[in-house]
Motif scaffolding. Structure first.
Motif, PDB file in Angstrom:
ATOM      1  N   GLN A  21       0.972  -1.286   0.087  1.00 52.18           N
ATOM      2  CA  GLN A  21       0.461  -0.018   0.554  1.00 52.18           C
ATOM      3  C   GLN A  21       0.668   0.950  -0.621  1.00 52.18           C
ATOM      4  OE1 GLN A  21      -3.112   0.033   0.087  1.00 52.18           O
ATOM      5  NE2 GLN A  21      -3.886  -2.041  -0.047  1.00 52.18           N
ATOM      6  N   PRO A  22       1.441   2.170  -1.129  1.00 51.82           N
ATOM      7  CA  PRO A  22       2.920   2.877  -1.198  1.00 51.82           C
ATOM      8  C   PRO A  22       1.600   4.143  -0.670  1.00 51.82           C
ATOM      9  CG  PRO A  22       2.692   1.997  -3.124  1.00 51.82           C
ATOM     10  CD  PRO A  22       1.126   1.145  -2.644  1.00 51.82           C
ATOM     11  N   THR A  77      -1.512   5.751  11.099  1.00 48.37           N
ATOM     12  CA  THR A  77      -1.231   6.543   9.888  1.00 48.37           C
ATOM     13  C   THR A  77      -1.668   4.724   9.170  1.00 48.37           C
ATOM     14  OG1 THR A  77       1.266   5.544   9.490  1.00 48.37           O
ATOM     15  CG2 THR A  77       0.483   8.145   9.797  1.00 48.37           C
ATOM     16  N   GLY A  78      -1.487   3.149   9.666  1.00 44.75           N
ATOM     17  CA  GLY A  78      -1.952   2.063   9.773  1.00 44.75           C
ATOM     18  C   GLY A  78       0.034   1.194   8.917  1.00 44.75           C
ATOM     19  N   ASN A  79       1.008   2.234   9.166  1.00 48.38           N
ATOM     20  CA  ASN A  79       2.490   1.755   8.777  1.00 48.38           C
ATOM     21  C   ASN A  79       3.083   1.290  10.186  1.00 48.38           C
ATOM     22  OD1 ASN A  79       4.394   1.135   6.815  1.00 48.38           O
ATOM     23  ND2 ASN A  79       4.821   3.330   6.879  1.00 48.38           N
ATOM     24  N   GLU A  90      10.328  -1.305  -3.790  1.00 41.97           N
ATOM     25  CA  GLU A  90       9.265  -1.927  -4.142  1.00 41.97           C
ATOM     26  C   GLU A  90       7.991  -1.006  -3.862  1.00 41.97           C
ATOM     27  OE1 GLU A  90       7.887  -5.934  -3.747  1.00 41.97           O
ATOM     28  OE2 GLU A  90       9.833  -6.408  -4.728  1.00 41.97           O
ATOM     29  N   LEU A  91       7.630   0.333  -3.362  1.00 35.44           N
ATOM     30  CA  LEU A  91       6.645   0.580  -2.708  1.00 35.44           C
ATOM     31  C   LEU A  91       6.564   1.519  -3.698  1.00 35.44           C
ATOM     32  CD1 LEU A  91       6.078  -0.275   0.233  1.00 35.44           C
ATOM     33  CD2 LEU A  91       4.229  -0.501  -0.750  1.00 35.44           C
ATOM     34  N   ALA A  92       8.190   2.137  -3.773  1.00 33.25           N
ATOM     35  CA  ALA A  92       8.786   3.638  -4.205  1.00 33.25           C
ATOM     36  C   ALA A  92       8.232   3.330  -5.893  1.00 33.25           C
ATOM     37  CB  ALA A  92      10.253   4.116  -3.928  1.00 33.25           C
ATOM     38  N   ALA A  93       8.635   1.854  -6.713  1.00 34.93           N
ATOM     39  CA  ALA A  93       8.545   2.217  -7.956  1.00 34.93           C
ATOM     40  C   ALA A  93       6.991   1.935  -8.329  1.00 34.93           C
ATOM     41  CB  ALA A  93       9.139   0.812  -8.098  1.00 34.93           C
ATOM     42  N   ASP A 109       1.116  -4.382  -9.554  1.00 31.89           N
ATOM     43  CA  ASP A 109       1.677  -4.524  -9.533  1.00 31.89           C
ATOM     44  C   ASP A 109       3.511  -4.111  -9.423  1.00 31.89           C
ATOM     45  OD1 ASP A 109       0.183  -6.704  -9.823  1.00 31.89           O
ATOM     46  OD2 ASP A 109       0.362  -7.629 -12.012  1.00 31.89           O
ATOM     47  N   VAL A 110       4.055  -5.405  -8.578  1.00 33.36           N
ATOM     48  CA  VAL A 110       5.094  -4.819  -8.530  1.00 33.36           C
ATOM     49  C   VAL A 110       6.093  -3.926  -9.772  1.00 33.36           C
ATOM     50  CG1 VAL A 110       7.886  -4.809  -7.578  1.00 33.36           C
ATOM     51  CG2 VAL A 110       5.357  -4.908  -6.171  1.00 33.36           C
ATOM     52  N   PRO A 111       6.878  -3.003  -9.944  1.00 34.74           N
ATOM     53  CA  PRO A 111       7.343  -3.161 -11.221  1.00 34.74           C
ATOM     54  C   PRO A 111       9.199  -3.745 -11.914  1.00 34.74           C
ATOM     55  CG  PRO A 111       6.878  -0.824 -10.454  1.00 34.74           C
ATOM     56  CD  PRO A 111       6.742  -2.256  -9.725  1.00 34.74           C
ATOM     57  N   VAL A 112       9.125  -3.599 -12.522  1.00 32.85           N
ATOM     58  CA  VAL A 112      10.816  -3.996 -12.656  1.00 32.85           C
ATOM     59  C   VAL A 112      10.818  -2.833 -12.144  1.00 32.85           C
ATOM     60  CG1 VAL A 112      12.813  -4.079 -14.156  1.00 32.85           C
ATOM     61  CG2 VAL A 112      10.893  -4.703 -14.966  1.00 32.85           C
TER      62      VAL A 112
END
Length: 726
Positions: free
Chosen positions: A60-61, A114-116, A137-140, A191-194
């Motif tokens: 959850q970014p 915040t839930g984080n 991954e979250l940042a991407a 989905d998680v990008p490269v």
């Protein structure tokens, strides 16, 4: 050009591996119960070298990031900043995949609302290594979300868009991340990008300046002691001075009528004073007559008697080949380490406000999730109604892995309907610390005809370190047979020795002990590496060559050999005494990070002076090399302070001393004039950094002293009883 999606499934391979790994441990655990010690040893070996993954929110970014109108991005960190530089490292990782400037990332502590929330803790040297994969991954994912929304708003296909410092461009048009995010409520999470290839990194691997530096230089109110709430009152808690004391009753009549006192709260486990000022609260506290039930008066000698190999429950944590028998010709040395205090500069404290069925708590803590649950349970409210707002920590080192004072402040606040702030006095901080337990070690070794070890055995006793704390239940020690914190550094790393064994003895002490930076590593490595040095002297071999010849060939063994060679080469290691100085060598592996150190030492009178320390460490990929070097420098100084000066005593049933000064610590004048750090990269991902450099320093200093004086020092803090210098 923006990266395209790789079409990965909703459950990424990383998450599958984490779940599969935990499941596998569960299966092995069943086997451990059936087969007992052999399987237990396998589990303990895995735990000892485990690089713990981050297992909380990783999909959850928008829980992690906020895009501000000025095109900066707020990163809500579930890991605490306590001086180790975590905020800088995670800012680098986030900026890399978000394609923004490092100056655009503002890192703050994630409030539990915040839930984080990190359900583990900030500890175990896992902040950077654990977040390495999920945070990128979250940042991407957020980058892709912004790209997709920009494509929709600009009516351009994603493939035609580019990003530069948070500005998306395409077909002659531009939008900032802030403009793209404006007005968007529902986001489609991809989905998680490269992820970026290492050759394309702009920030990772670079010596970026600390992102929290300005706040600390200018004295911004960022620490727990600075925390305030409007209309707050001040609290004080009556605490016993005797070890093991439990509350029986209290006479509060005199204190109730004292100036400034608002209310006195008597619970079944503590008495708290609430007043208009700190001074008034403290004065009233002194007037309360409390009856305590406590042990008979204990002494340091009593504690030493308890902490002796053979006492408590034993567990063979490592075994290969045959054990030494009593009629063999072997060498034996015994080592001891004392009770150690955390002695962090900022005492523990908290500000809490309870309004109806909701509670807000501002606190310096390493365990947001545990603190939140403890407050909710004591107040009998839902966990979601407790908002823990973490602050910067004025030193942690494991001390803030247990913060029950949040409960006390919350109960006091509930009693008066206003916020209440209270902090430990320095005396209370020393007497009610979660101490580093004392240890005792018996090490035996036998040389073969070639002058190398044929057999090596390490028996060591410790109190609770990781277990019997708020973080890890005591049941785990009962199940595994050993404290997973006390055994750190207790494993024998010279696995080319044909016969070796390590045995942990667990003793429950009458006072609180828990995590102290590096857990068992400092004491265990001091004992083992001092013994290895003595055996090298007996074999008439160079200490470095002696070690290298007895290390195995596994991947971690190769990395250990590399740091040993690097430290020796960088320091120009010699066993000659030059201008009154000698070098001492030691090495260790902690949390899968090998480290070797050379200490250059002289002795003046009976004072041990450390002039220079050379550190070689392989933490894997260095996200911020300067940050890692600073961690090494900090560990060397903290470890040197512990092995040369620090010691708690027990007198008449009380832990003492209770102030700085009598509790002797290294001062600036005692610090090495030079600390030279060499970083190696033996793997492609970041590893543990915060604790591994504490391992070798004690033995490195003691081994140098051995060459100078001929005296083998076997007890911490190191004190010379004789001086053989002419």
């Amino acid at each position: 050009m923006a990266d395209k999606k790789n079409g990965s499934k909703k459950v990424s391979r990383r998450k599958f591996l984490i779940k599969g790994g935990l499941g596998a441990i569960g299966v092995v655990a069943i086997g451990a119960y059936i087969f007992r010690n052999p399987i237990r040893r396998q589990i303990l070996g895995v735990v000892n070298s485990l690089e713990a993954p981050y297992t909380d929110n990783t999909d959850q970014p928008m829980v992690w990031f906020e895009v501000n109108s000025d095109n900066t991005i707020v990163l809500h960190s579930p890991k605490m900043e306590m001086g180790q530089g975590t905020f800088t490292g995670i800012a680098q990782m986030a900026a890399e995949e978000l394609m923004v400037g490092i100056e655009q990332i503002h890192v703050i502590h994630a409030a539990s609302a915040t839930g984080n929330v990190d359900s583990f803790a900030t500890g175990g040297s896992t902040s950077i290594s654990g977040l390495w994969q999920p945070l990128r991954e979250l940042a991407a994912m957020l980058r892709v979300m912004l790209l997709n929304e920009a494509a929709r708003k600009m009516n351009i296909i994603v493939e035609e868009l580019t990003i530069d410092k948070g500005i998306i461009s395409g077909a002659g048009d531009k939008m900032t991340y802030a403009q793209v995010a404006e007005g968007v409520v529902d986001w489609e999470i991809p989905d998680v990008p490269v992820l970026k290839d290492a050759k394309d990194y702009k920030y990772i691997g670079k010596p970026i300046s600390r992102v929290d530096l300005d706040a600390k230089v200018y004295g911004d109110p960022i620490f727990g002691m600075d925390a305030e709430m409007q209309g707050m009152l001040y609290g004080a808690v009556v605490r016993p001075t005797k070890i093991g004391a439990t509350f029986v009753s209290a006479d509060i009549k005199e204190a109730e009528g004292m100036p400034g006192v608002v209310k006195i709260v008597v619970e079944n486990d503590f008495v708290g004073v609430i007043a208009n000022s700190i001074i008034e609260a403290e004065h009233a506290k002194e007037a309360i007559k409390v009856v305590w039930e406590s042990y008979e008066d204990l002494s340091t000698a009593d504690i030493i008697g308890m902490m002796t190999v053979g006492n408590g429950n034993s567990m063979v944590i490592q075994k290969n080949g045959q054990s030494l028998v009593e009629d063999d010709d072997f060498e034996t040395l015994e080592f001891r380490s004392p009770i150690g205090a955390h002695a962090q500069i900022e005492p523990n404290g908290v500000v809490a406000y309870v309004e109806g069925d909701k509670a807000t708590v501002k606190i310096s803590t390493q365990v947001v999730s545990i603190t939140r649950k403890e407050v909710a349970k004591r107040l009998d409210i839902d966990v979601e109604n407790v908002n823990i707002i973490p602050t910067y920590l004025g030193g942690g080192f494991g001390r803030r892995l247990h913060t029950p004072h949040a409960v006390q402040a919350a109960l006091m606040s509930k009693a008066v309907g206003k916020p209440v702030k209270y902090f430990f006095s320095r005396k209370e901080e020393f007497q009610h610390d979660m101490f580093r337990p004392p240890t005792h070690h018996v090490i035996k070794g036998k040389l073969n005809a070639k002058g190398f070890l044929e057999a090596l055995e390490h028996d060591f006793v410790s109190g609770d370190v990781a277990t019997d704390s708020a973080l890890i239940p005591n049941a785990l020690t009962n199940f595994l047979g050993a404290d997973v914190g006390a055994i750190r550094g207790g494993f024998i790393q010279y696995t080319a020795v044909p016969n070796f064994k390590a045995v942990h003895w667990h003793v429950t002490l009458p006072f609180a002990t828990s995590w102290w930076r590096s857990l068992g590593l400092l004491a265990n490595t001091f004992a083992m590496e001092s013994f290895m040095d003595e055996m090298a002297i007996k074999a008439k071999k160079n200490a470095v060559d002696f070690r290298l010849a007895q290390i195995g060939d596994d991947a971690i063994d190769v990395r250990l050999k590399n740091v040993i060679q690097a430290a020796a080469e960088k320091a120009n290691y010699t066993e000659d005494i030059i201008d009154g100085r000698a070098m001492g060598f030691a090495a260790s592996i902690d949390a899968n990070t090998p480290c070797a150190q050379v200490a250059e030492v002289s002795v003046v009178g009976n004072e041990i002076i450390v002039h220079k320390v050379t550190v070689a460490m392989d933490p894997g990929l260095a996200v911020n090399p300067d940050q890692i070097r600073a961690q090494c420098e900090g560990c060397v100084n903290m470890g040197m302070s512990a092995v040369l000066y620090e010691k708690m005593e027990v007198e008449n049933g009380e832990l003492t001393p209770t102030i700085y000064g009598p509790y002797q610590m290294a001062l600036m004048k005692n610090a090495p004039k030079e600390i030279d750090v060499v970083l190696l990269q033996g793997k492609d991902t970041p590893g543990a950094v915060g604790e591994p450099p504490l391992g070798p320093i004690g033995a490195a200093i003691a081994n140098a002293v051995r060459r100078l004086t001929g005296e083998r020092l076997t007890e911490l803090p190191l004190k010379i009883s004789k001086n053989n210098l002419s």
